[in-house]
Design a protein around this motif. Sequence first.
Motif, PDB file in Angstrom:
ATOM      1  N   ARG A  26       2.143   3.469  -8.195  1.00 60.17           N
ATOM      2  CA  ARG A  26       2.984   3.136  -7.242  1.00 60.17           C
ATOM      3  C   ARG A  26       2.581   3.457  -6.080  1.00 60.17           C
ATOM      4  NH1 ARG A  26       7.938   6.648  -6.208  1.00 60.17           N
ATOM      5  NH2 ARG A  26       8.733   5.501  -4.737  1.00 60.17           N
ATOM      6  N   SER A  28       3.549   3.407  -1.775  1.00 62.26           N
ATOM      7  CA  SER A  28       4.730   3.366  -1.135  1.00 62.26           C
ATOM      8  C   SER A  28       4.677   3.880   0.361  1.00 62.26           C
ATOM      9  CB  SER A  28       5.891   4.255  -1.810  1.00 62.26           C
ATOM     10  OG  SER A  28       5.651   5.727  -1.870  1.00 62.26           O
ATOM     11  N   GLU A  50      11.827   5.948   0.460  1.00 62.53           N
ATOM     12  CA  GLU A  50      10.466   5.326   0.304  1.00 62.53           C
ATOM     13  C   GLU A  50      10.751   3.924  -0.013  1.00 62.53           C
ATOM     14  OE1 GLU A  50       7.729   7.479  -2.502  1.00 62.53           O
ATOM     15  OE2 GLU A  50       8.555   9.321  -1.759  1.00 62.53           O
ATOM     16  N   PRO A  52       8.397  -0.243  -0.888  1.00 65.25           N
ATOM     17  CA  PRO A  52       7.085  -0.840  -1.038  1.00 65.25           C
ATOM     18  C   PRO A  52       6.289  -0.960   0.232  1.00 65.25           C
ATOM     19  CG  PRO A  52       8.781  -1.882  -2.001  1.00 65.25           C
ATOM     20  CD  PRO A  52       9.567  -1.083  -1.342  1.00 65.25           C
TER      21      PRO A  52
END
Length: 100
Positions: A26, A28, A50, A52
């Motif tokens: 992930r 972020s 948070e 992308p």
Amino acid sequence: MANQFEQVDEPPQDALSLMLRRDGDRLSGQSFCPASASGGRLPKDFRSAEMPLKEAFRAAIKFANDFKVPMVVVDPDGLWQPEWGTLYRDDEDDAELSAS
């Protein structure tokens, strides 16, 4: 001329920090702006959710422009995207650290 952004290791008290991070697979980003950086325009410290990476970058730019605060980048995992502009380190700060 491409946009230029300073890379720092820790969020300063006088700027909005875009913090990019990797947690496993992930990726972020999150923004943090201390009230002290806003010249009285923020009643308290601001921390975004948070998001992308690209969304976090866009939100940080908008926030910095809207509140007229400088923006720096905390990117320990090297997630900066070249199409966003140039990420640089202030050599003056590095020289001061070396001298101490």
